[in-house]
Write a protein that holds these residues in place. Structure first.
Motif, PDB file in Angstrom:
ATOM      1  N   GLU A  24      -9.564  -5.750   5.051  1.00 28.64           N
ATOM      2  CA  GLU A  24      -8.128  -5.669   4.751  1.00 28.64           C
ATOM      3  C   GLU A  24      -7.562  -7.028   4.352  1.00 28.64           C
ATOM      4  O   GLU A  24      -6.764  -7.131   3.410  1.00 28.64           O
ATOM      5  N   CYS A  54      -6.034   0.483   7.040  1.00 30.02           N
ATOM      6  CA  CYS A  54      -5.900   0.872   5.637  1.00 30.02           C
ATOM      7  C   CYS A  54      -7.071   1.762   5.215  1.00 30.02           C
ATOM      8  O   CYS A  54      -8.236   1.330   5.223  1.00 30.02           O
ATOM      9  N   CYS A  67       0.833  -1.199   0.000  1.00 28.14           N
ATOM     10  CA  CYS A  67       0.000   0.000   0.000  1.00 28.14           C
ATOM     11  C   CYS A  67       0.872   1.255   0.000  1.00 28.14           C
ATOM     12  O   CYS A  67       2.009   1.235   0.468  1.00 28.14           O
ATOM     13  N   ASP A 117       0.417   3.700   1.821  1.00 28.24           N
ATOM     14  CA  ASP A 117       0.385   4.232   3.183  1.00 28.24           C
ATOM     15  C   ASP A 117       1.802   4.478   3.707  1.00 28.24           C
ATOM     16  O   ASP A 117       2.661   3.600   3.644  1.00 28.24           O
ATOM     17  N   ALA A 151      -4.259   0.571  -1.137  1.00 28.69           N
ATOM     18  CA  ALA A 151      -4.766  -0.729  -0.676  1.00 28.69           C
ATOM     19  C   ALA A 151      -4.018  -1.934  -1.239  1.00 28.69           C
ATOM     20  O   ALA A 151      -4.484  -3.063  -1.113  1.00 28.69           O
TER      21      ALA A 151
END
Length: 221
Positions: A167, A115, A51, A53, A76
């Motif tokens: 997730e 997430c 991801c 992130d 994701a």
């Protein structure tokens, strides 16, 4: 930055440059032979699809040196199914390069806790928004629409239990979509490529790997 802005303090850039200076001392200078070897090319054995992130950096989680893993990051950690429709297929291009050119031996899909993309897929909060205002995200995470149905039925669409289920489901969706790519499918069946699912919760720092025989994610010690 314009010429008139050249002397304006930029704390964000200063922070990045301070990190660069540390890298030059710690990451570059002591490992010059490694960096010199990488000038000739890269030979990673593993591709990690993770991801975007900022809390989940595969190179940090696995503590690897430059050139060891080929990383693709997106919202994701999703892999779209194989398709040949016109468009810009960034993940597909990276996957093709890793499998056909670099000839990686393993592809890991690395999901993670908290997430935002999976939460948005679960709540469908961005459905109906315009591109640039959430529409691009909504279109991307629609890849999880089918997987969302049983999650919503069993856990609802709010709370950490539901989010965690979404997730983990996202990792499974990406693994399934990987097998729709002919170059991946043929190499997996020939035993020349392995697909692996993984999950990093963030909060406790414990990596979980998907057990193919049970379909469950197992904590690694």
């Amino acid at each position: 930055m314009t010429r008139s802005d050249a002397n304006v303090p930029d704390p964000v850039l200063d922070h990045l440059l301070a990190g660069y200076q540390r890298f030059r001392k710690i990451g570059w200078a002591p490992h010059r032979e490694r960096w010199a070897a990488l000038k000739e090319g890269q030979e990673p054995e593993v591709m990690v699809i993770a991801c975007s992130d900022s809390r989940v950096d595969p190179t940090q989680i696995f503590d690897v040196d430059p050139g060891e893993i080929f990383v693709v990051r997106n919202v994701a950690a999703l892999v779209p199914p194989f398709e040949t429709t016109p468009g810009h297929h960034g993940v597909s291009a990276a996957l093709e390069f890793a499998v056909q050119v670099l000839k990686v031996k393993e592809i890991m899909v690395l999901g993670h806790g908290m997430c935002g993309g999976c939460k948005a897929a679960l709540t469908q909060a961005m459905h109906g928004t315009e591109p640039g205002r959430g529409g691009f995200i909504a279109d991307w995470i629609s890849l999880l629409d089918e997987a969302r149905v049983p999650v919503a039925e069993n856990y609802g669409t709010e709370g950490r239990e539901a989010e965690r289920a979404m997730e983990l489901a996202a990792v499974r969706v990406s693994l399934e979509n990987l097998m729709t790519f002919p170059c991946v499918n043929s190499k997996v069946k020939a035993g020349n490529l392995r697909l692996r699912g993984a999950f990093f919760p963030i909060a406790d720092g414990i990596l979980h790997l998907l057990d193919e025989s049970t379909g469950e994610f197992v904590a690694q010690k």
